[in-house]
Design a protein around this motif. Structure first.
Motif, PDB file in Angstrom:
ATOM      1  N   ALA A  36       0.802  -1.223   0.000  1.00  0.00           N
ATOM      2  CA  ALA A  36       0.000   0.000   0.000  1.00  0.00           C
ATOM      3  C   ALA A  36       0.832   1.268   0.000  1.00  0.00           C
ATOM      4  O   ALA A  36       0.295   2.355  -0.227  1.00  0.00           O
ATOM      5  N   LEU A  37       2.138   1.165   0.254  1.00  0.00           N
ATOM      6  CA  LEU A  37       2.980   2.354   0.375  1.00  0.00           C
ATOM      7  C   LEU A  37       3.199   3.008  -0.976  1.00  0.00           C
ATOM      8  O   LEU A  37       3.483   2.327  -1.971  1.00  0.00           O
ATOM      9  N   ARG A  38       3.095   4.316  -1.018  1.00  0.00           N
ATOM     10  CA  ARG A  38       3.268   5.079  -2.248  1.00  0.00           C
ATOM     11  C   ARG A  38       4.234   6.238  -1.992  1.00  0.00           C
ATOM     12  O   ARG A  38       3.965   7.111  -1.172  1.00  0.00           O
ATOM     13  N   ARG A  39       5.383   6.246  -2.689  1.00  0.00           N
ATOM     14  CA  ARG A  39       6.358   7.331  -2.578  1.00  0.00           C
ATOM     15  C   ARG A  39       6.319   8.185  -3.838  1.00  0.00           C
ATOM     16  O   ARG A  39       6.372   7.665  -4.941  1.00  0.00           O
ATOM     17  N   ASP A  40       6.251   9.502  -3.631  1.00  0.00           N
ATOM     18  CA  ASP A  40       6.336  10.459  -4.734  1.00  0.00           C
ATOM     19  C   ASP A  40       7.096  11.665  -4.216  1.00  0.00           C
ATOM     20  O   ASP A  40       6.503  12.614  -3.689  1.00  0.00           O
ATOM     21  N   GLY A  41       8.417  11.630  -4.357  1.00  0.00           N
ATOM     22  CA  GLY A  41       9.235  12.685  -3.790  1.00  0.00           C
ATOM     23  C   GLY A  41       9.123  12.674  -2.278  1.00  0.00           C
ATOM     24  O   GLY A  41       9.300  11.653  -1.627  1.00  0.00           O
ATOM     25  N   SER A  42       8.789  13.833  -1.707  1.00  0.00           N
ATOM     26  CA  SER A  42       8.656  13.917  -0.254  1.00  0.00           C
ATOM     27  C   SER A  42       7.305  13.398   0.237  1.00  0.00           C
ATOM     28  O   SER A  42       7.104  13.237   1.444  1.00  0.00           O
ATOM     29  N   GLN A  46      -0.100   6.057   2.007  1.00  0.00           N
ATOM     30  CA  GLN A  46      -0.480   4.650   2.017  1.00  0.00           C
ATOM     31  C   GLN A  46      -1.959   4.524   1.664  1.00  0.00           C
ATOM     32  O   GLN A  46      -2.800   5.276   2.161  1.00  0.00           O
ATOM     33  N   ASP A  47      -2.240   3.587   0.768  1.00  0.00           N
ATOM     34  CA  ASP A  47      -3.615   3.308   0.369  1.00  0.00           C
ATOM     35  C   ASP A  47      -4.318   2.581   1.520  1.00  0.00           C
ATOM     36  O   ASP A  47      -3.920   1.475   1.908  1.00  0.00           O
ATOM     37  N   MET A  48      -5.350   3.192   2.071  1.00  0.00           N
ATOM     38  CA  MET A  48      -5.976   2.653   3.271  1.00  0.00           C
ATOM     39  C   MET A  48      -6.753   1.366   3.002  1.00  0.00           C
ATOM     40  O   MET A  48      -6.792   0.462   3.844  1.00  0.00           O
ATOM     41  N   GLU A  49      -7.363   1.266   1.839  1.00  0.00           N
ATOM     42  CA  GLU A  49      -8.146   0.059   1.537  1.00  0.00           C
ATOM     43  C   GLU A  49      -7.239  -1.145   1.328  1.00  0.00           C
ATOM     44  O   GLU A  49      -7.536  -2.251   1.790  1.00  0.00           O
ATOM     45  N   ILE A  50      -6.129  -0.957   0.621  1.00  0.00           N
ATOM     46  CA  ILE A  50      -5.183  -2.059   0.438  1.00  0.00           C
ATOM     47  C   ILE A  50      -4.603  -2.465   1.788  1.00  0.00           C
ATOM     48  O   ILE A  50      -4.423  -3.662   2.076  1.00  0.00           O
ATOM     49  N   THR A  51      -4.314  -1.482   2.647  1.00  0.00           N
ATOM     50  CA  THR A  51      -3.807  -1.772   3.990  1.00  0.00           C
ATOM     51  C   THR A  51      -4.789  -2.645   4.758  1.00  0.00           C
ATOM     52  O   THR A  51      -4.402  -3.634   5.393  1.00  0.00           O
ATOM     53  N   GLY A  93      -9.266   9.732   0.985  1.00  0.00           N
ATOM     54  CA  GLY A  93      -7.982   9.742   0.290  1.00  0.00           C
ATOM     55  C   GLY A  93      -6.976   8.830   0.966  1.00  0.00           C
ATOM     56  O   GLY A  93      -7.309   8.026   1.840  1.00  0.00           O
ATOM     57  N   ARG A  94      -5.740   8.945   0.533  1.00  0.00           N
ATOM     58  CA  ARG A  94      -4.669   8.131   1.109  1.00  0.00           C
ATOM     59  C   ARG A  94      -4.230   8.687   2.460  1.00  0.00           C
ATOM     60  O   ARG A  94      -4.383   9.870   2.747  1.00  0.00           O
ATOM     61  N   ALA A  95      -3.639   7.801   3.252  1.00  0.00           N
ATOM     62  CA  ALA A  95      -3.105   8.208   4.546  1.00  0.00           C
ATOM     63  C   ALA A  95      -1.759   8.904   4.374  1.00  0.00           C
ATOM     64  O   ALA A  95      -0.981   8.580   3.479  1.00  0.00           O
ATOM     65  N   PHE A  96      -1.482   9.877   5.226  1.00  0.00           N
ATOM     66  CA  PHE A  96      -0.147  10.449   5.371  1.00  0.00           C
ATOM     67  C   PHE A  96       0.629   9.524   6.307  1.00  0.00           C
ATOM     68  O   PHE A  96       0.220   9.318   7.450  1.00  0.00           O
ATOM     69  N   THR A  97       1.741   8.963   5.882  1.00  0.00           N
ATOM     70  CA  THR A  97       2.514   8.100   6.776  1.00  0.00           C
ATOM     71  C   THR A  97       3.468   8.945   7.628  1.00  0.00           C
ATOM     72  O   THR A  97       3.622  10.155   7.422  1.00  0.00           O
ATOM     73  N   TRP A  98       4.137   8.272   8.550  1.00  0.00           N
ATOM     74  CA  TRP A  98       5.104   8.946   9.422  1.00  0.00           C
ATOM     75  C   TRP A  98       6.349   9.390   8.654  1.00  0.00           C
ATOM     76  O   TRP A  98       7.122  10.210   9.150  1.00  0.00           O
ATOM     77  N   LEU A  99       6.546   8.872   7.432  1.00  0.00           N
ATOM     78  CA  LEU A  99       7.695   9.267   6.628  1.00  0.00           C
ATOM     79  C   LEU A  99       7.401  10.445   5.699  1.00  0.00           C
ATOM     80  O   LEU A  99       8.300  10.945   5.032  1.00  0.00           O
ATOM     81  N   ASP A 100       6.160  10.891   5.646  1.00  0.00           N
ATOM     82  CA  ASP A 100       5.782  11.944   4.715  1.00  0.00           C
ATOM     83  C   ASP A 100       6.507  13.247   5.069  1.00  0.00           C
ATOM     84  O   ASP A 100       6.497  13.680   6.228  1.00  0.00           O
ATOM     85  N   GLY A 101       7.127  13.862   4.068  1.00  0.00           N
ATOM     86  CA  GLY A 101       7.944  15.041   4.317  1.00  0.00           C
ATOM     87  C   GLY A 101       7.378  16.343   3.791  1.00  0.00           C
ATOM     88  O   GLY A 101       8.056  17.375   3.856  1.00  0.00           O
TER      89      GLY A 101
END
Length: 504
Positions: A36-42, A46-51, A93-101
């Motif tokens: 579910a993790l999605r990286r796009d630059g900073s 994470q896609d909540m439904e896939i999670t 929408g998607r979740a903001f993870t703890w790595l989101d910058g």
């Protein structure tokens, strides 16, 4: 057959489940890569439904593997981030993870205005780009229509608990460093006001302590998992505390501190009086210990074993495993876009490689990267000044004997390695055993956590001298370079703008 306890830990790298019998014996595990993790630059979302679907799938597979009747489920997941749902409990929408910058510029702005320190005075913790409150502020400024649709601001484990039970509940441990005061255990309404945030703590779910925060498995989740409707579901603490418990912190008398080297790196101690800790960096977090008296103080870093992956990507030929290969090469392992959280608290923190030459070998690069993680660990443990005792080590790097020996040498502490790679799941099982089965502390230590598989002693002589000297240089260089991090960040933003204007 005795009933089975199922434990679910949804992490950044993988979604894991384990089954334990009534006596703490591990019956089986199932692990699935986090799809579910999605990286796009900073932006790290994470896609909540896939999670949700992956969590249900690993629970089902683990129950089939173990056989028997499941008598309870314990749930944990990433502690930080924003997992928004609407009035119907559906993802916004998607979740903001703890790595989101993406909130990094906001953090710099708030820091300059003194807001972060005012919030720290209220909560005992300084907000970072991973803080749910700051992520909501980013939405208020950049996507207000989406913020208007959010009825509840959850964390991952609360989203999974909702998906399993249909109940909107949370436990306060992970939320208090952002929204409340660990000293009183209460949510504070003034955090949103300090941030000029239009909606804040009213978006949180109702909180109950770990042990009381439970509900029955819903019919829909029962169908998806193959389990019985009505099975008790217990919401555990964040995955950090669960893993620290699984490593024996607060459980084994010999363990006074712990370090986890997973996607992130987290360094912790168990203390009776956290206000007496000599140094608390802005990114430090304090939570009440859910299995007894005292508190866990921990320094959660953005940069853990993922740093090794970044190094292998950037430098050709760097091996995945390596024997000690000492050199003058020194890394500052601050490669994540959000900067660093603790023990170096700075949204602009940037990585560095000092001492590279034309004859530097790939194995020296691989080993220097490991040394850097050990140096950050020592920095944290020095700040916490835990009583003398062993350091219990977890995460994927716990399997690396050479790294464990160097960590022991750098921190000058015996390092205990766990009997298996499932510390987080074992910690959850211990929590379930206490609150669902009424197990004693002695039984938790002996049967559910168990003894260390190995104790690695610090080295002496030339290797110890090398480690001490290089750590001193690591700290000196960090002190020298950190004042330039903000300027480097501005140059990075300028460079990204230039490259964007060229269509690259």
């Amino acid at each position: 057959m005795d009933s089975i306890l199922l434990c679910l830990d949804s992490g950044t790298t993988a979604v894991k489940a384990a089954a334990f019998d009534r006596h703490g014996r591990l019956l089986g595990t199932v692990e699935r890569e986090n799809r579910a993790l999605r990286r796009d630059g900073s932006n790290v979302e994470q896609d909540m439904e896939i999670t949700r679907d992956d969590a249900l799938a690993v629970l089902r597979a683990c129950a089939v593997q173990a056989g028997g009747t499941v008598g309870g489920i314990v749930v944990a997941g990433q502690g930080d981030g924003l997992w928004p749902v609407d009035v119907a409990g559906q993802p916004v929408g998607r979740a903001f993870t703890w790595l989101d910058g993406r909130s990094r510029p906001i953090i710099a702005e708030l820091d300059g205005a003194g807001t972060l320190e005012r919030i720290r005075a209220v909560t005992g913790s300084r907000p970072t780009a991973a803080s749910q409150s700051v992520q909501l502020l980013w939405l208020a400024r950049n996507d207000p229509s989406r913020l208007d649709r959010i009825a509840h601001a959850l964390r991952l484990k609360e989203w999974l608990f909702l998906s399993l039970t249909g109940s909107l509940l949370g436990e306060p441990g992970a939320a208090l460093p952002v929204w409340g005061d660990w000293r009183t255990g209460t949510v504070r309404d003034d955090v949103a006001g300090l941030l000029n945030l239009p909606r804040g703590s009213e978006l949180l779910p109702d909180f109950l302590p770990v042990g009381e925060c439970r509900a029955a498995l819903s019919g829909r989740a029962a169908e998806a998992t193959g389990l019985l409707s009505g099975t008790p579901v217990l919401l555990g603490p964040g995955d950090v505390q669960a893993t620290l418990i699984g490593l024996g912190l607060g459980i084994r008398a010999s363990v006074t501190r712990a370090s986890i080297f997973g996607t992130s790196a987290i360094h912790a101690c168990h203390t009776r009086d956290p206000s007496a800790l000599p140094e608390q960096p802005g990114g430090a977090m304090i939570q009440q210990f859910v299995l007894g008296d005292g508190y866990l103080c921990f320094h959660p870093s953005f940069n853990g074993a993922s740093f090794l992956q970044h190094v292998r990507r950037m430098f050709a030929g760097v091996p995945e495993t390596v024997e000690p290969s000492y050199s003058s090469l020194l890394f500052h392992p601050f490669f994540e876009a959000g900067g660093e959280r603790a023990p170096f608290t700075d949204p602009d923190a940037a990585g560095a490689a000092v001492g590279l030459t034309a004859v530097t070998r790939p194995e020296q690069i691989a080993w220097a990267a490991r040394e850097a993680l050990a140096f950050v660990a020592r920095k944290s443990h020095d700040m916490m000044n835990a009583p003398a005792g062993a350091l219990s080590m977890g995460g994927g790097l716990a399997a690396d004997t050479n790294f464990a020996r160097f960590l022991a040498t750098v921190t000058r502490s015996p390092v205990q390695r766990p009997p298996s790679g499932h510390a987080g799941l074992r910690g959850l099982a211990a929590i379930g055993a206490k609150f669902l089965y009424g197990e004693s502390d002695a039984a938790l230590a002996e049967r559910w956590i168990g003894a260390a598989a190995e104790v690695v002693q610090p080295q002496s002589g030339e290797v110890a001298d090398y480690a001490d000297g290089k750590f001193a240089l690591f700290s000196q260089l960090a002190d020298s370079v950190s004042p330039a991090w903000a300027d480097m960040s501005r140059i990075r933003d300028s460079a990204e703008g230039l490259m964007g204007s060229r269509g690259t």
